[in-house]
Design an enzyme around this catalytic site. Structure first.
Site, mmCIF file in Angstrom:
data_model
loop_
_atom_site.group_PDB
_atom_site.id
_atom_site.type_symbol
_atom_site.label_atom_id
_atom_site.label_comp_id
_atom_site.label_asym_id
_atom_site.label_seq_id
_atom_site.Cartn_x
_atom_site.Cartn_y
_atom_site.Cartn_z
ATOM 1 N N LYS A 1 7.806 -12.791 5.602
ATOM 2 C CA LYS A 1 6.776 -11.867 5.104
ATOM 3 C C LYS A 1 6.543 -12.128 3.617
ATOM 4 C CE LYS A 1 5.609 -6.901 5.282
ATOM 5 N NZ LYS A 1 6.106 -5.550 5.618
ATOM 6 N N SER B 1 2.828 -2.712 8.267
ATOM 7 C CA SER B 1 2.237 -3.739 7.437
ATOM 8 C C SER B 1 2.618 -5.166 7.838
ATOM 9 C CB SER B 1 2.642 -3.522 5.983
ATOM 10 O OG SER B 1 4.041 -3.677 5.827
ATOM 11 N N SER C 1 7.017 -0.569 9.233
ATOM 12 C CA SER C 1 6.294 -1.853 9.175
ATOM 13 C C SER C 1 6.944 -3.018 9.912
ATOM 14 C CB SER C 1 6.079 -2.255 7.725
ATOM 15 O OG SER C 1 5.032 -1.485 7.206
HETATM 16 N N1 GLN Z 1 2.479 2.288 7.748
HETATM 17 C C1 GLN Z 1 3.348 2.872 6.792
HETATM 18 C C2 GLN Z 1 2.637 3.005 5.469
HETATM 19 O O1 GLN Z 1 1.500 2.735 5.422
HETATM 20 C C3 GLN Z 1 4.607 2.067 6.667
HETATM 21 C C4 GLN Z 1 4.503 0.906 5.757
HETATM 22 C C5 GLN Z 1 5.762 0.134 5.659
HETATM 23 O O2 GLN Z 1 6.716 0.341 6.398
HETATM 24 N N2 GLN Z 1 5.788 -0.777 4.718
HETATM 25 O O3 GLN Z 1 3.188 3.373 4.485
#
Ligand code: GLN
Length: 493
Positions: free
Chosen positions: A82, A157, A181
Site C-alpha cells: 500500500k 481505503s 481499510s
Molecule cells: N473508511 C474509514 C475512513 O474513511 C477507514 C479508513 C481506514 O481504515 N484507513 O476513515
C-alpha cells in the site's frame, strides 16, 4: 506457465520456490506480466517496480541455490505494498497530489522486514488519499476498480491491495486499517485481511492518518497466506513508541490447526448491534449461513450485546479527524513534496496555496472537522465526548470477552456498490464502516474472511471475526476452520 503461477496461493508458491521446483524470478516475472496485462483496466497500482522486484527475486534464487535456508517462510513470493509505507526506491504518494513523486529518505520498518524476508515488492498500491475513505475513489490518481465488476468500488481505503489480490496480480499484499481499510476491501473483493492488535506491527514509516487507530496488516487470498505474512511483519520496534514488546502471536500454527480441526469448545458471540435490517439482505443471509456453519463446526454460538457500538461511528468520525488535523499539519510546503510558490507570496500564503492545491476534498473536510472538534470551547463537547465513548466501547468488548472467545459480524453492511454512487454523500460512505470501527477504537484485532457471494447480487460478502488485544491467533483458528468448511468461492477470471 506464467498464468498458472499467478493462480497459486503464497504458501504453495513458497514451497515450490524453496524446493527449487520454480524460481523466484519465474514467479515474480509471471506477476509483473499479469500486472502489465490487467492493471490498465483496474488501476490497483500507482507504481510498478518490476525491475527491483526481480533483483530481490534473483537474490533469493542465488541464496537458495547456494544451499542456504530461505530467509523466511515467504522468501521469493512477491507482494503489493500500500502506497502509504515509505520506500527509498519508489515514490510514496499516499494517493495525494501533495506528495506526488516524493521519495522517502528511509524505509518503513515494515518495508525493511519485507526486504529482510526476501519478499519481492511488485509496487505500490492505490488507496483513498491518506487512507481516508471506503471506496478508493478519494485517490488523486483515479479510482481502483473491483475485479468482480469493474463498474464497482473495490472498497477502501486499501482498494488497490485488495483488487491486486483478487485479480491475481499479487498473491500477498499489505494494507493499513484505521477504521476498516484492510477488512472492508477484503470483504468486497472476496479476499482475506487482518487488522492486527494495535501496537504489534510497527507504524514507523507508515504515513500517519490517525495515529491512535492506524495499524498495518496482512492481506492475501487465504487465511494461511495471511497468517504467514502476519508473522513476517509483526514484532516489537523501538522506533515506534506505541509498539508493544511481546512475542509475535503464533498465528501460522493457529491457521494450520484451524484448517484441519473443528471448533469444539470455542465460544462465538454474534454482536446484536452489528446485525440490523438496514444491512443488505444478501449480506445478512450470507452471515447467518456462516454462523450456522460455525455451529456445525462445533462452536458454541451465543448472542452478545455491546450497546455502545451504536455510538462508534460518531466517536470515530470525531477522533479520526481530530488526529488527522494535527498529523497533516506537517504538509506545510517546506519539507515534503508539492510547493506552490509564486513571486511575492509570504510563507503563510505559500503554505495555504500548497495545501489548497495539494489536498483533495475529503482530506480538507476531515481537517476542518478535526480542527473544529479540537477548538477551544468545543473540545469537551466533541473530542472529549468521543473519547468517553471510546472507553465505553472498550468496556463493552471486555464484558463480551468474559463470555466468548471471539465475536462475529458481517464485515460490511453492503456488497460493493457502483463507482460514483456515494461520492456526493459522505455520511452514506461513512455508514459502510459501521461494523469495523469498534475494533480500532478498542485497539483490538479482527479479520475479514469471505463468507460467500450475496444471493441478491452475486457479489462478495465478508465475515468479520473479532478477538481481544493480543489474541490474534483466535482469528486465524476460527477463520481457517470456517474457510475450510465453506469451500472455494473462486475469483473472477
Ligand atoms: N473508511 C474509514 C475512513 O474513511 C477507514 C479508513 C481506514 O481504515 N484507513 O476513515
Amino acid at each position: 506457465m506464467s498464468t498458472d503461477l499467478t493462480r497459486l496461493d503464497a504458501a504453495v508458491l513458497a514451497e515450490k520456490i524453496h524446493s527449487r521446483e520454480v524460481s523466484a524470478v519465474e514467479v515474480t516475472e509471471a506477476h509483473v506480466q499479469r500486472i502489465a496485462e490487467v492493471d490498465g483496466a483496474l488501476n490497483a497500482f500507482l507504481h510498478v517496480a518490476g525491475e527491483s522486484a526481480l533483483v530481490t527475486a534473483k537474490e533469493v534464487d542465488s541464496s537458495l541455490d547456494a544451499g542456504n535456508a530461505p530467509a523466511s517462510a515467504l522468501a521469493g513470493v512477491p507482494l503489493a505494498l500500500k502506497d502509504i509505507f515509505t520506500t527509498t526506491d519508489m515514490p510514496t504518494t499516499c494517493a495525494s497530489k501533495i506528495l506526488e513523486g516524493w521519495v522517502a529518505p528511509y524505509d518503513a520498518t515494515l518495508t525493511v522486514k519485507l526486504r529482510e524476508a526476501g519478499i519481492p515488492i511488485l509496487g505500490k498500491t492505490n488507496l483513498d488519499e491518506f487512507a481516508m475513505g471506503s471506496s478508493t475513489e478519494n485517490s488523486a490518481y483515479g479510482p481502483t476498480r473491483n475485479p468482480w465488476d469493474t463498474t464497482r468500488i473495490p472498497g477502501g481505503s486499501g482498494g488497490g491491495s485488495a483488487a491486486a489480490l483478487a485479480s491475481h496480480q499479487a498473491p500477498l499484499a499489505i494494507g493499513t486499517d484505521t477504521g476498516g481499510s484492510i477488512r472492508q476491501p477484503a470483504a468486497v473483493t472476496a479476499t482475506v485481511g487482518t487488522k492486527p492488535t494495535y501496537g504489534t506491527v510497527s507504524r514507523f514509516g507508515l504515513v500517519a492518518c490517525a495515529s491512535s487507530l492506524d495499524q498495518g496488516g496482512p492481506c492475501a487470498r487465504t487465511v494461511l497466506d495471511t497468517a504467514l505474512l502476519h508473522e513476517v511483519i509483526a514484532g516489537h520496534d523501538p522506533r515506534d513508541s506505541t509498539s508493544i514488546d511481546v512475542p509475535v502471536r503464533p498465528v501460522v500454527e493457529a491457521a494450520r490447526q484451524g484448517a484441519t480441526g473443528d471448533l469444539k469448545g470455542v465460544r462465538v458471540g454474534v454482536v446484536k448491534e452489528l446485525h440490523s435490517d438496514k444491512y443488505q439482505a444478501g449480506v445478512l443471509s450470507s452471515f447467518d449461513a456462516a454462523v450456522a456453519q460455525l455451529t456445525e463446526l462445533g462452536a458454541e454460538v451465543v448472542e452478545v450485546s455491546c450497546p455502545s457500538f451504536d455510538y462508534a461511528l460518531a466517536s470515530y468520525y470525531l477522533i479520526l479527524p481530530s488526529e488527522v488535523s494535527s498529523n497533516l499539519a506537517r504538509f506545510d510546503a517546506m519539507r515534503y513534496g508539492l510547493r506552490v510558490d509564486e513571486p511575492g507570496m509570504s510563507a503563510d500564503q505559500v503554505m495555504a496555496a500548497t495545501r489548497e492545491a495539494g489536498f483533495g476534498p475529503e482530506v480538507k473536510r476531515r481537517i476542518m472537522i478535526g480542527t473544529y472538534a479540537l477548538s477551544a470551547g468545543y473540545y469537551d463537547a466533541y473530542y472529549g465526548q468521543a473519547l468517553k465513548v471510546r472507553s465505553l466501547i472498550a468496556q463493552d468488548f471486555d464484558r463480551a470477552y468474559e463470555q466468548v472467545d471471539v465475536l462475529v459480524s458481517p464485515t460490511s453492511p453492503f456488497t460493493p456498490w457502483k463507482l460514483g454512487e456515494k461520492v456526493d454523500d459522505p455520511l452514506a460512505m461513512y455508514l459502510s464502516d459501521l461494523c469495523t470501527l469498534p475494533t480500532n477504537l478498542a485497539g483490538h484485532c479482527a479479520m475479514s474472511v469471505p463468507s460467500g457471494l450475496s444471493e441478491d447480487d452475486g457479489l462478495p460478502v465478508g465475515l468479520q471475526i473479532l478477538a481481544p488485544a493480543l489474541a490474534d491467533e483466535r482469528l486465524y483458528r476460527v477463520g481457517a476452520a470456517f474457510e475450510a468448511a465453506r469451500g472455494p468461492i473462486g475469483l473472477p477470471a
